[in-house]
Write a protein that holds these residues in place. Structure first.
Motif, PDB file in Angstrom:
ATOM      1  N   PHE A  36     -10.746 -12.444  -5.508  1.00 34.73           N
ATOM      2  CA  PHE A  36      -9.354 -11.839  -4.024  1.00 34.73           C
ATOM      3  C   PHE A  36      -8.443 -11.184  -4.460  1.00 34.73           C
ATOM      4  O   PHE A  36      -7.731 -10.704  -3.896  1.00 34.73           O
ATOM      5  CB  PHE A  36      -8.856 -13.467  -4.324  1.00 34.73           C
ATOM      6  CG  PHE A  36      -9.510 -14.303  -3.544  1.00 34.73           C
ATOM      7  CD1 PHE A  36      -9.780 -14.307  -2.273  1.00 34.73           C
ATOM      8  CD2 PHE A  36     -10.263 -15.252  -4.016  1.00 34.73           C
ATOM      9  CE1 PHE A  36     -10.226 -15.572  -1.105  1.00 34.73           C
ATOM     10  CE2 PHE A  36     -10.533 -16.687  -3.435  1.00 34.73           C
ATOM     11  CZ  PHE A  36     -10.773 -16.481  -1.357  1.00 34.73           C
ATOM     12  N   ASP A  37      -8.309 -10.896  -6.028  1.00 33.76           N
ATOM     13  CA  ASP A  37      -7.521  -9.843  -5.986  1.00 33.76           C
ATOM     14  C   ASP A  37      -7.721  -8.813  -5.740  1.00 33.76           C
ATOM     15  O   ASP A  37      -7.150  -7.831  -4.670  1.00 33.76           O
ATOM     16  CB  ASP A  37      -7.529  -9.477  -7.983  1.00 33.76           C
ATOM     17  CG  ASP A  37      -6.617 -10.408  -9.132  1.00 33.76           C
ATOM     18  OD1 ASP A  37      -5.969 -11.247  -8.260  1.00 33.76           O
ATOM     19  OD2 ASP A  37      -7.017 -11.204  -9.785  1.00 33.76           O
ATOM     20  N   TYR A  38      -9.005  -8.447  -5.793  1.00 34.97           N
ATOM     21  CA  TYR A  38      -9.822  -7.380  -5.214  1.00 34.97           C
ATOM     22  C   TYR A  38      -9.788  -6.910  -3.843  1.00 34.97           C
ATOM     23  O   TYR A  38      -9.246  -5.724  -2.859  1.00 34.97           O
ATOM     24  CB  TYR A  38     -11.599  -7.080  -4.998  1.00 34.97           C
ATOM     25  CG  TYR A  38     -11.328  -5.705  -6.751  1.00 34.97           C
ATOM     26  CD1 TYR A  38     -10.856  -4.997  -6.722  1.00 34.97           C
ATOM     27  CD2 TYR A  38     -11.685  -6.716  -7.922  1.00 34.97           C
ATOM     28  CE1 TYR A  38     -11.026  -3.915  -8.512  1.00 34.97           C
ATOM     29  CE2 TYR A  38     -11.803  -6.589  -9.171  1.00 34.97           C
ATOM     30  CZ  TYR A  38     -11.245  -5.058  -9.058  1.00 34.97           C
ATOM     31  OH  TYR A  38     -11.182  -4.120 -10.901  1.00 34.97           O
ATOM     32  N   PHE A  39      -9.617  -8.274  -2.528  1.00 38.64           N
ATOM     33  CA  PHE A  39     -10.035  -8.425  -1.400  1.00 38.64           C
ATOM     34  C   PHE A  39      -8.252  -8.501  -0.739  1.00 38.64           C
ATOM     35  O   PHE A  39      -8.146  -7.454   0.269  1.00 38.64           O
ATOM     36  CB  PHE A  39     -10.164  -9.487  -1.421  1.00 38.64           C
ATOM     37  CG  PHE A  39     -10.661  -9.545   0.143  1.00 38.64           C
ATOM     38  CD1 PHE A  39     -11.854  -9.285   0.782  1.00 38.64           C
ATOM     39  CD2 PHE A  39     -10.013 -10.800   1.148  1.00 38.64           C
ATOM     40  CE1 PHE A  39     -12.321  -9.087   2.192  1.00 38.64           C
ATOM     41  CE2 PHE A  39      -9.618 -10.989   2.772  1.00 38.64           C
ATOM     42  CZ  PHE A  39     -11.269  -9.951   2.933  1.00 38.64           C
ATOM     43  N   THR A  40      -8.037  -8.395  -1.316  1.00 36.56           N
ATOM     44  CA  THR A  40      -5.963  -8.597  -1.384  1.00 36.56           C
ATOM     45  C   THR A  40      -5.092  -7.520  -1.960  1.00 36.56           C
ATOM     46  O   THR A  40      -4.402  -6.959  -1.878  1.00 36.56           O
ATOM     47  CB  THR A  40      -5.093  -9.739  -1.292  1.00 36.56           C
ATOM     48  OG1 THR A  40      -5.383 -10.236  -3.223  1.00 36.56           O
ATOM     49  CG2 THR A  40      -5.935 -11.347  -0.848  1.00 36.56           C
ATOM     50  N   ALA A  41      -5.983  -6.048  -2.666  1.00 37.56           N
ATOM     51  CA  ALA A  41      -5.009  -5.136  -3.191  1.00 37.56           C
ATOM     52  C   ALA A  41      -4.688  -3.930  -1.668  1.00 37.56           C
ATOM     53  O   ALA A  41      -5.020  -4.199   0.079  1.00 37.56           O
ATOM     54  CB  ALA A  41      -6.321  -4.275  -3.411  1.00 37.56           C
ATOM     55  N   SER A  42      -3.637  -3.574  -1.867  1.00 43.90           N
ATOM     56  CA  SER A  42      -2.469  -3.327  -0.840  1.00 43.90           C
ATOM     57  C   SER A  42      -3.724  -1.733  -0.554  1.00 43.90           C
ATOM     58  O   SER A  42      -3.292  -1.341   0.861  1.00 43.90           O
ATOM     59  CB  SER A  42      -1.970  -2.450  -1.739  1.00 43.90           C
ATOM     60  OG  SER A  42      -2.235  -1.638  -2.332  1.00 43.90           O
ATOM     61  N   SER A  43      -4.380  -1.376  -0.991  1.00 45.78           N
ATOM     62  CA  SER A  43      -5.616  -0.255  -0.059  1.00 45.78           C
ATOM     63  C   SER A  43      -6.377  -1.080   0.577  1.00 45.78           C
ATOM     64  O   SER A  43      -6.714  -0.435   1.526  1.00 45.78           O
ATOM     65  CB  SER A  43      -6.101   0.111  -1.348  1.00 45.78           C
ATOM     66  OG  SER A  43      -7.167  -0.642  -2.207  1.00 45.78           O
ATOM     67  N   ILE A  44      -6.793  -2.169   0.092  1.00 49.72           N
ATOM     68  CA  ILE A  44      -8.131  -3.095   0.967  1.00 49.72           C
ATOM     69  C   ILE A  44      -7.262  -3.066   2.432  1.00 49.72           C
ATOM     70  O   ILE A  44      -7.973  -3.520   3.520  1.00 49.72           O
ATOM     71  CB  ILE A  44      -9.058  -3.748   0.549  1.00 49.72           C
ATOM     72  CG1 ILE A  44      -9.391  -3.540  -1.163  1.00 49.72           C
ATOM     73  CG2 ILE A  44      -9.554  -4.688   1.539  1.00 49.72           C
ATOM     74  CD1 ILE A  44     -10.696  -2.666  -0.180  1.00 49.72           C
ATOM     75  N   LEU A  45      -5.815  -4.129   1.623  1.00 51.63           N
ATOM     76  CA  LEU A  45      -5.572  -3.957   3.268  1.00 51.63           C
ATOM     77  C   LEU A  45      -4.487  -2.925   4.411  1.00 51.63           C
ATOM     78  O   LEU A  45      -5.128  -3.494   5.472  1.00 51.63           O
ATOM     79  CB  LEU A  45      -3.745  -5.165   2.853  1.00 51.63           C
ATOM     80  CG  LEU A  45      -4.190  -6.322   2.160  1.00 51.63           C
ATOM     81  CD1 LEU A  45      -2.931  -7.385   1.692  1.00 51.63           C
ATOM     82  CD2 LEU A  45      -4.734  -7.647   3.548  1.00 51.63           C
TER      83      LEU A  45
END
Length: 202
Positions: free
Chosen positions: A18-27
């Motif tokens: 979830f840390d990676y999935f909600t990273a600013s670059s992903i969003l």
């Protein structure tokens, strides 16, 4: 058991996921994808509706232009289309409008014609229009003749299309009611094209 394992097995390391999935670059990438999909879909179906009306018109020229456009851009892979618009300034330094082999009415540089986002939206819309035109054309042709007669009896005025045959070939008026019916009939194709566009924008 599988779901239980997903929840209880610490090796999945969900906090890290979830840390990676909600990273600013992903969003930010997700926002860009949805934005490109929306604009490509809206502009593509607007152009596809025009192409469908041209294909169903009684003008051989409009029919030929619509058929050629649809055939051409359905044959070109989307990635090639996107690369063309992105590199337009490299391929062609200037664009001009005028009489072939005659005087130019307008000419301008292509360097600042498209931003990267504008090039992507243009490529997606041009590509989507070729597919949307067939969705809208099939939807228009599938509308029951009684619905068109009912619209005409109600005094609803639209635009005339037709090529001299059956269906819309007799030059009937196409009004908002008929277009709405065509969209309802073609909603499955519309949804499929939206999903296709969303997958293409990744």
């Amino acid at each position: 058991m599988f779901v239980h394992g997903l929840v209880t097995n610490s090796q999945w390391d969900w906090p890290v996921f979830f840390d990676y999935f909600t990273a600013s670059s992903i969003l930010k990438a997700l926002q860009t994808t949805l934005w490109l999909t929306l604009w490509g879909f809206v502009l593509g179906f607007a152009g596809g509706t025009v192409l469908a009306a041209m294909r169903l018109s009684r003008s051989p020229l409009l029919q030929a232009v619509s058929w050629t456009y649809t055939w051409l851009f359905r044959s070109i892979p989307l990635i090639v289309n996107l690369l063309f618009w992105f590199n337009l300034a490299y391929l062609y330094k200037t664009l001009s409008i005028g009489i072939p082999f005659g005087p130019k009415i307008w000419a301008g540089s292509t360097m600042n014609l498209f931003s990267p986002m504008g090039a992507a939206i243009t490529g997606l819309a041009v590509h989507q229009a070729a597919y949307a035109s067939e969705v809208m054309r099939s939807g228009l042709l599938s509308v029951d003749p009684g619905q068109r007669e009912a619209a005409a009896a109600a005094g609803l005025v639209g635009f005339e299309v037709g090529a001299g045959g059956g269906g819309f070939g007799g030059g009937e008026d196409v009004d908002r009611e008929v277009v709405a019916g065509a969209v309802i009939v073609g909603d499955l194709g519309v949804g499929e094209e939206f999903g296709h566009g969303l997958g293409s924008d990744r």
